[in-house]
Motif scaffolding. Structure first.
Motif, PDB file in Angstrom:
ATOM      1  N   HIS A 127      -5.054   0.948   0.566  1.00 44.99           N
ATOM      2  CA  HIS A 127      -4.877   1.467  -0.735  1.00 44.99           C
ATOM      3  C   HIS A 127      -4.399   0.114  -1.608  1.00 44.99           C
ATOM      4  N   SER A 179       0.858  -1.342   0.044  1.00 50.93           N
ATOM      5  CA  SER A 179       0.142  -0.037  -0.072  1.00 50.93           C
ATOM      6  C   SER A 179       0.799   1.304  -0.082  1.00 50.93           C
ATOM      7  N   ARG A 180       2.343   1.147   0.424  1.00 48.11           N
ATOM      8  CA  ARG A 180       2.824   2.221   0.309  1.00 48.11           C
ATOM      9  C   ARG A 180       4.028   2.464  -0.784  1.00 48.11           C
ATOM     10  N   SER A 208       3.585   3.211  -4.666  1.00 49.18           N
ATOM     11  CA  SER A 208       2.687   3.740  -5.508  1.00 49.18           C
ATOM     12  C   SER A 208       2.870   3.154  -6.974  1.00 49.18           C
TER      13      SER A 208
END
Length: 349
Positions: free
Chosen positions: A78, A34-35, A37
């Motif tokens: 995310h 999620s970190r 991109s």
């Protein structure tokens, strides 16, 4: 399929065949992802499906969501849209942090395409989830938050438990799911009874209106059990309509053991809620009953036993506006999200 033949067996080899360890390691990996991109963007190009729909006054990029229970503490928020989900529901979260029930408490029935769990709302608590959402931000899709009663809270104090979580998480949720139907917290399903549910919903409606101020209140949905009789479900629906509930989520896990493959009968004797393929027909049946009983007045999110686009389509045909995946995704991976979302996108609704 690649996931079934290679990925899932490898996960279980690494984790010593324990389903909960597999789950925790998967969430941990997705939290790290999620970190990153560029990785999220690359995954999105593979899995994302654009099939926008408006539901509950919200815009969803597609009709397929992640059900509560997979990412209880919102650690991988995310990553889920990159895997193709059109919305995400976190939780179930409780006012007080709690470890959940004793282990082992998660059991896979691979031949049945099912899971039995008695997790017991293990989570870090509503305030911890709020802090994480404040720090990391919401995902780029609608976010639902499932809230439940803490095990240590007496049943006659349950209302304040739900109100605490609602207040703590109100700035972050696009909708709330009120979980009164898990079989794994003692006494919780009693909150589906007419008088208890009426009291709970009245208080939550008032609290939501206060928190919203001049804005439109955040939608509140009720998640129901598949084990209710038609009479009990009809009473529940009457209460929901009377108290302005925005919609229903149908259904939670079941106490029934029908449909378990004979070689897995011993595993089926484990206590807990059953999810997966044995629940498909009953979940569709409940969705249809809710739709018909309310004349379509209550929007429905259909969940339970969705393993292909055909099962999801039957949910929509029965009256659901959106669907959620849990067990199918856990057992068969993100390819299922893509197949279901694209299958639904190809149909006229």
């Amino acid at each position: 399929m690649l996931f079934d033949k290679i990925v899932r067996p490898a996960l279980y080899r690494v984790s010593g065949s324990d389903p909960e360890t597999v789950h925790e390691r998967t969430i941990g990996s997705l939290a790290r992802l999620s970190r990153v991109s560029p990785a999220l963007a690359a995954l999105g190009r593979v899995y994302r499906t654009d099939d926008p729909v408006t539901f509950l006054g919200l815009r969803f990029p597609n009709r397929v969501g992640l059900a509560a229970g997979m990412d209880k503490n919102g650690r991988a928020l995310h990553a889920w849209p990159a895997l193709g989900f059109g919305f995400v529901e976190v939780g179930t979260v409780t006012r007080h942090p709690q470890p959940g029930n004793d282990k082992p408490r998660l059991f896979t029935l691979a031949q049945t395409d099912a899971v039995i769990n008695r997790m017991g709302f293990n989570n870090e608590g509503a305030e911890a989830l709020a802090a994480r959402l404040a720090a990391t931000g919401k995902p780029p899709v609608p976010l639902g938050v499932s809230i439940g009663k803490s095990k240590v809270t007496p049943l006659d104090e349950a209302v304040e438990d739900y109100r605490f979580s609602l207040r703590a998480l109100y700035p972050y949720a696009d909708y709330f799911a009120i979980n009164v139907s898990s079989p794994n917290t003692p006494g919780l399903r009693a909150l589906q009874d007419k008088s208890a549910l009426a009291e709970l919903l009245a208080e939550l409606r008032e609290t939501s209106a206060e928190l919203a101020g001049d804005a439109k209140p955040t939608p509140v949905l009720v998640k129901v059990a598949p084990d209710l009789t038609d009479e009990a479900l009809a009473e529940l629906l009457e209460v929901c309509l009377d108290h302005g509930v925005a919609g229903l989520i149908a259904t939670n896990t079941t106490l029934s053991r029908e449909g378990i493959a004979p070689p897995e009968a011993a595993v089926g004797e484990q206590a807990g809620g059953l999810s997966g393929r044995p629940l498909t027909a009953r979940s569709v049946e409940v969705v249809r009953f809710v739709h018909d009983e309310t004349g379509g007045k209550l929007p429905i999110i259909g969940v339970g036993g969705i393993f292909d686009a055909g099962a999801a389509a039957r949910m929509l045909d029965a009256g659901a506006g959106l669907v959620q995946l849990y067990t199918g995704f856990a057992l068969h991976g993100p390819g299922l999200v893509k197949r279901v979302a694209r299958g639904l996108a190809a149909r006229p609704y």
